[in-house]
Design an enzyme around this catalytic site. Structure first.
Site, short mmCIF file in Angstrom:
data_model
loop_
_atom_site.label_atom_id
_atom_site.label_comp_id
_atom_site.label_asym_id
_atom_site.label_seq_id
_atom_site.Cartn_x
_atom_site.Cartn_y
_atom_site.Cartn_z
N ARG A 1 0.71 -1.23 0.16
CA ARG A 1 0.03 -0.15 0.04
C ARG A 1 0.96 1.35 0.06
NH1 ARG A 1 -4.86 -2.19 3.95
NH2 ARG A 1 -6.13 -3.22 2.13
N TYR B 1 -6.41 -0.99 -6.81
CA TYR B 1 -5.68 -2.16 -6.21
C TYR B 1 -5.17 -1.94 -4.80
CZ TYR B 1 -1.69 -0.84 -9.11
OH TYR B 1 -0.62 -0.30 -9.85
N GLU B 2 -4.88 -2.98 -4.04
CA GLU B 2 -4.34 -2.96 -2.95
C GLU B 2 -5.37 -2.36 -1.99
OE1 GLU B 2 -2.12 -5.05 -2.31
OE2 GLU B 2 -1.40 -5.03 -4.37
N GLY B 3 -6.73 -2.73 -2.20
CA GLY B 3 -7.64 -2.10 -1.38
C GLY B 3 -8.12 -0.85 -2.06
#
Length: 596
Positions: A293, A437-439
């Site tokens: 992140r 992406y990555e949350g």
């Protein structure tokens, strides 16, 4: 579009604001200013001369999948060979496994350069560093001996295999299975989607970290384990051995980052090994998730820097109309568009957001270094809490900022910004994925409220606010900075009140958590950047008072800080009012009333 690393600003941040030499001495890694500057010089050369020229062609060419094999765009393999041979892959790796042990406060600058030069190229190496972290912290000695050195060197790359068609954010829905074998290994079966670098031709092996369920696992996220599943099982001598039972079933055809292979990965009884304890896979995965992140935040920053550079170059060269006060360059048929106030508004918005985020990236990187490397356990614990608070802000705000700055770049170019050949529209397309992406950024905002703010009743946020409040008190004593300090101090007070309101509202009604989360994250980021701009202004004022030979650079810092506080920081007020609008207006509309 050319890319040139912003070395002067990077050095201002790491040397003049955060004393990277003292930081390295504290961590005991032996790095000094001369070595760090030399590394950054070479990083700028590599990213500018080797990586950046690949960006446009990779967007045009994309990747190809034939019989399960992915071919990367022309030039990527050679650039990656240099990446490995010149030690860039091992920059942050643990020394005992062949890494160089560089702190994040230094490495984040190189990573930003990579993102700005070509995000598609960086995708292939980006998750390897996270895989190293997870394996280093949770892997058995046998797994570490077989795989870690090759991952650290970059000879082998790593992936993170979480997402399934039915399980994106909600990993409780995950179905991939892992069956234990008598030899201690597992047979992993299932399909994963959106796997960055899941298959490619740049490294001799790809090591997948896969979330899966054991046969007796409890339901939900408490029943997820983590497994190392290599493309080729390692031989005892460290060479790639037998091909594993996994393959790339498809590649996604995407809006952007077209030079990066985003794969559907099928595991058909593939041999894997447990990483960490059974049913603790999510905790293991979060070791690499925080790094991922942070890196995605740097992707937003790198693309924003590239977009700003392109917009600035174009604004200096493009002749259109005359300045409102009369011809600025009467010897030419028209003036460059940089003379126009609205173009300056866009350029200064780009500049102050980019430079402000670079300061916040360094501040966060410093916390990550202290969390992992400070000799005092109390300091490590405090830094871990601070980093955890900042990571969702960095990921979400930087990537939102990257999209905004790229969009402003298109606007500065006018019609040419909408045309492929100029390169600006590619940056806007490439940056869009970073918000997902990555949350997704909405998930980051929920994390900030639920786990961070409500998790400790706002204690860590209060400590952060107090740190910047002390800075304001110190700078308020200086006539040149009194107004800036007062503005930031007022916002800090507002931020404290808003945090208390959010906590109280969330305790009364859980819907308020989701209703205010994105707005609160945005508000927090704008005020954080304001504090950092005050810190930058203070350093610039120091330099001017002692008669620096770079007076123009430091005056520009003061003027940029003034612009940010007058023209960008007021956005925070809109977010504050939206937060106070509450959840009721969001949830009152009956679902059927959304129909058209």
């Amino acid at each position: 579009m050319n890319y040139r690393a912003p070395l002067r600003d990077m050095r201002f941040v790491i040397h003049e604001l955060f004393d990277v030499s003292g930081h390295c001495a504290l961590l005991g890694n032996g790095l000094d200013r001369e070595l760090i500057d030399g590394v950054l010089d070479e990083a700028a050369r590599y990213t500018g001369e080797v990586v950046a020229p690949l960006n446009r062609n990779s967007d045009e060419e994309g990747v190809t999948l034939v019989d399960g094999a992915v071919t990367t765009p022309k030039g990527f393999r050679e650039a990656y060979r240099q990446y490995v041979e010149n030690g860039w892959a091992s920059m942050t790796g643990p020394i005992e496994f062949g890494g160089q042990g560089f702190p994040q406060l230094v490495a984040c600058n190189f990573h930003e350069m990579l993102m700005g030069a070509s995000l598609s190229f960086r995708i292939y190496s980006g998750l390897t560093e996270g895989a190293v972290l997870a394996l280093y912290k949770h892997g058995s000695p046998e797994l570490q001996a077989a795989y870690l050195a090759k991952l650290v060197s970059g000879e082998w790359t790593g992936t993170m295999c979480l997402t399934e068609p039915q399980a994106g954010t909600d990993l409780a829905l995950l179905r991939t299975r892992a069956e234990p074998q008598v030899d201690g290994s597992y047979k992993v079966s299932g399909s994963k989607i959106f796997i960055s670098g899941g298959e490619h031709d740049m490294s001799e092996n790809i090591v997948h970290l896969v979330l899966a369920r054991l046969p007796d696992a409890p339901a939900g996220v408490k029943g997820i384990s983590l497994f190392l599943v290599p493309k080729f099982v390692a031989n005892p001598d460290g060479t790639p051995g037998a091909r594993n039972a996994l393959n790339c079933g498809a590649i996604e055809h995407k809006m952007g980052i077209k030079g990066a292979a985003t794969c559907v990965m099928n595991f058909d009884g593939a041999t894997g090994w447990l990483v960490g304890e059974p049913n603790q896979g999510l905790a293991c995965m979060f070791t690499m998730m925080n790094d991922a992140r942070f890196q995605v935040g740097l992707q937003g920053l790198g693309i924003a820097e590239q977009a700003y550079q392109g917009a600035l170059s174009y604004a200096r060269e493009r002749l259109q109309s005359r300045a409102l006060t009369g011809p600025a360059q009467p010897d030419k048929p028209a003036d460059p568009i940089i003379v126009h106030p609205d173009v300056r508004r866009m350029l200064l918005t780009q500049k102050t957001l980019v430079e402000g985020c670079r300061m916040l990236a360094a501040y966060t990187a410093r916390q990550l270094d202290l969390e992992h490397g400070h000799p005092d356990a109390t300091v490590r614990h405090a830094a871990a809490k601070r980093a955890a608070l900042l990571i969702p802000i960095v990921k979400a705000f930087f990537t939102d900022m990257g999209q905004e700055v790229a969009s402003l770049g298109v606007q500065v170019y006018g019609g040419h910004g909408y045309i492929r050949e100029w390169g600006m529209e590619q940056l806007m397309r490439d940056s869009r994925i970073t918000q997902l992406y990555e949350g997704t950024n909405g998930i980051q905002a929920l994390d900030l409220i639920r786990r961070k703010l409500l998790g400790d009743g706002g204690a860590e946020l209060s400590a952060l606010q107090a740190e910047f409040s002390e800075l304001c008190d110190d700078q308020a004593k200086r006539p040149a900075l009194r107004e800036l300090a007062a503005t930031v101090q007022a916002r800090l007070g507002e931020w404290r009140e808003l945090g208390a309101e959010v906590i109280a509202a969330s305790q009364r009604d859980p819907q308020e958590i989701g209703a205010c989360s994105v707005e609160f994250l945005q508000y927090s980021a704008y005020v954080l950047l304001a504090g950092l701009w005050l810190q930058a202004a203070a350093r610039a004022q120091d330099a001017l008072e002692v008669g620096s030979g770079e007076a123009a650079f430091y005056r520009a810092k003061l003027q940029s800080a003034d612009f940010y506080l007058r023209r960008v920081l007021p956005r925070a007020s809109a977010h504050r009012e939206a937060i106070r609008g509450g959840a009721q207006c969001l949830m009152a509309l009956d679902e059927d009333s959304f129909a058209f």
